[in-house]
Scaffold this motif. Structure first.
Motif, PDB file in Angstrom:
ATOM      1  N   THR A 154       0.867  -1.327  -0.085  1.00 37.43           N
ATOM      2  CA  THR A 154      -0.171  -0.075  -0.033  1.00 37.43           C
ATOM      3  C   THR A 154       0.721   1.250  -0.028  1.00 37.43           C
ATOM      4  O   THR A 154       0.690   2.246  -0.715  1.00 37.43           O
ATOM      5  CB  THR A 154      -0.953  -0.070   1.281  1.00 37.43           C
ATOM      6  OG1 THR A 154      -0.272   0.117   2.488  1.00 37.43           O
ATOM      7  CG2 THR A 154      -1.721  -1.187   1.444  1.00 37.43           C
ATOM      8  N   PHE A 171      -4.659   1.931  -6.472  1.00 36.78           N
ATOM      9  CA  PHE A 171      -4.852   1.874  -5.126  1.00 36.78           C
ATOM     10  C   PHE A 171      -6.092   2.743  -4.717  1.00 36.78           C
ATOM     11  O   PHE A 171      -6.633   2.358  -3.551  1.00 36.78           O
ATOM     12  CB  PHE A 171      -3.410   2.503  -4.377  1.00 36.78           C
ATOM     13  CG  PHE A 171      -3.546   2.610  -2.810  1.00 36.78           C
ATOM     14  CD1 PHE A 171      -3.636   1.386  -2.151  1.00 36.78           C
ATOM     15  CD2 PHE A 171      -4.083   3.876  -2.056  1.00 36.78           C
ATOM     16  CE1 PHE A 171      -3.429   1.271  -0.892  1.00 36.78           C
ATOM     17  CE2 PHE A 171      -4.082   3.803  -1.188  1.00 36.78           C
ATOM     18  CZ  PHE A 171      -4.229   2.430  -0.180  1.00 36.78           C
ATOM     19  N   PRO A 229      -8.080  -0.321  -3.131  1.00 37.67           N
ATOM     20  CA  PRO A 229      -7.007  -0.432  -2.059  1.00 37.67           C
ATOM     21  C   PRO A 229      -6.893  -2.069  -1.517  1.00 37.67           C
ATOM     22  O   PRO A 229      -5.923  -2.403  -0.977  1.00 37.67           O
ATOM     23  CB  PRO A 229      -7.500   0.282  -1.092  1.00 37.67           C
ATOM     24  CG  PRO A 229      -8.826   0.723  -1.228  1.00 37.67           C
ATOM     25  CD  PRO A 229      -9.183   0.733  -2.993  1.00 37.67           C
ATOM     26  N   TYR A 251      -4.239  -4.100  -2.821  1.00 37.83           N
ATOM     27  CA  TYR A 251      -2.755  -3.752  -2.407  1.00 37.83           C
ATOM     28  C   TYR A 251      -2.795  -4.429  -0.915  1.00 37.83           C
ATOM     29  O   TYR A 251      -1.514  -4.866  -0.520  1.00 37.83           O
ATOM     30  CB  TYR A 251      -2.603  -2.417  -2.648  1.00 37.83           C
ATOM     31  CG  TYR A 251      -2.653  -1.936  -3.983  1.00 37.83           C
ATOM     32  CD1 TYR A 251      -1.508  -1.842  -4.800  1.00 37.83           C
ATOM     33  CD2 TYR A 251      -3.757  -1.624  -4.540  1.00 37.83           C
ATOM     34  CE1 TYR A 251      -1.359  -1.470  -6.153  1.00 37.83           C
ATOM     35  CE2 TYR A 251      -3.819  -1.283  -5.917  1.00 37.83           C
ATOM     36  CZ  TYR A 251      -2.614  -1.171  -6.709  1.00 37.83           C
ATOM     37  OH  TYR A 251      -2.575  -0.729  -8.061  1.00 37.83           O
TER      38      TYR A 251
END
Length: 339
Positions: free
Chosen positions: A203, A235, A239, A242
């Motif tokens: 991330t 991302f 998200p 990730y």
């Protein structure tokens, strides 16, 4: 860890290492272990010849930002660990992001790393390896893969990264077994893990420009920067992709699932995968009650386990890597109650 390296003394060192090895080794090179999507994956298997019927096994994943290098970058290390440590060493290739016309997704790379462990468990007895005594290790991106094998080994599903859990489907599966069955049996469990200057958080990397031209690895790989999970996956939009591939976010409490012992190490001068990142990971492990050791090697930067001599590390394997490999052998010998 650039792809263009000057291994000016590599051949000389390999000859010297073999000549002075603690025990002779027999090397099986470029053994094909899987062909995901038609892409051939190979491994070099180095077997000690010290008269034992079986040896513990060490699987190595090379580094290179998921974009560069091959198992050859770990060749000196693999031979050293087999000869000096008397471990059967499996030095594996996996797909890179730039392979298959720059279409490989990061989850597929993780699945290659998982598949390698399952293949080894099925086949290593043919090479005097003990399938019940397996350690895994990797440096940089390879360390990320080793940690994902350990931490996501029960998050498997046949429909790779399509379900709500974003589970992984290993590139190799035991005959007649599904990913779900492997997960239910904890089939990816290993007995020890060594993480060398490892990438722990996808991330943070994504938010830091890893998928853009700011990341020089794309240029070194002669590939166009892109989302590592595929077109349209960013991302900001997803998200969860990730997060699913970030080891630091998946550390279980020991009372829920006990992880194998881990040896985590990094160079004090590493500006890519920094000592602070390693310290944070180990702190999280200990807070969760998981067994872990941390060592920071003074005056070393990134990539110091690489083969030969090269401009990136400003040194040679014999000087930079061997002291750490001796520590690795001591750690593994403790885990496997040897010597």
């Amino acid at each position: 860890m650039p792809s263009v390296r000057l291994f000016v003394c590599c051949v000389i060192f390999l000859f010297a290492a073999t000549a002075n090895a603690a025990v002779p080794i027999k090397s099986h090179l470029d053994v094909v272990w899987a062909k995901p999507d038609g892409f051939t994956l190979t491994a070099d298997i180095h077997v000690p010849e010290a008269g034992q019927k079986s040896y513990p096994v060490l699987i190595i994943y090379h580094g290179g930002g998921w974009l560069l290098n091959s198992k050859s970058i770990m060749d000196d290390m693999a031979r050293y660990m087999a000869a000096e440590g008397q471990y059967v060493v499996v030095n594996v290739n996996y797909r890179l992001l730039a392979d298959q016309n720059n279409t490989v997704a990061l989850n597929k790379i993780i699945e290659d790393a998982m598949g390698a462990v399952l293949w080894v468990k099925d086949h290593i007895h043919h090479y005097n390896g003990d399938p019940g005594k397996i350690a895994i290790t990797g440096d940089s991106a390879g360390g990320h893969l080793a940690s994902m094998v350990m931490l996501a080994g029960k998050n498997l599903e046949s429909d790779s990264f399509a379900g709500a859990s974003l589970g992984f489907n290993p590139s190799y599966l035991p005959n007649g077994k599904t990913a779900e069955q492997v997960a239910a049996n904890d089939g990816l469990r290993v007995q020890a893990v060594i993480l060398s200057y490892t990438a722990f958080d996808l991330t943070g990397m994504a938010q830091g420009g890893f998928e853009s031209e700011q990341n020089p690895f794309w240029g070194w790989a002669k590939a166009k920067p892109r989302g590592v999970f595929g077109d349209g996956i960013t991302f900001a939009a997803r998200p969860d992709f990730y997060q699913a591939a970030s080891p630091v976010l998946h550390i279980p409490r020991a009372k829920d699932y006990k992880l194998p012992p881990q040896f985590v190490h990094v160079g004090s001068e590493d500006g890519l995968t920094t000592p602070a990142l390693a310290k944070d990971y180990v702190k999280r492990l200990k807070k969760a009650g998981q067994p872990a050791e941390l060592k920071i090697y003074p005056k070393l930067g990134h990539g110091f386990l690489d083969s030969g001599c090269n401009d990136y590390t400003n040194g040679c394997f014999a000087d930079l890597a061997v002291p750490t490999l001796k520590d690795m052998i001591k750690f593994l010998d403790r885990v496997f109650a040897r010597k």
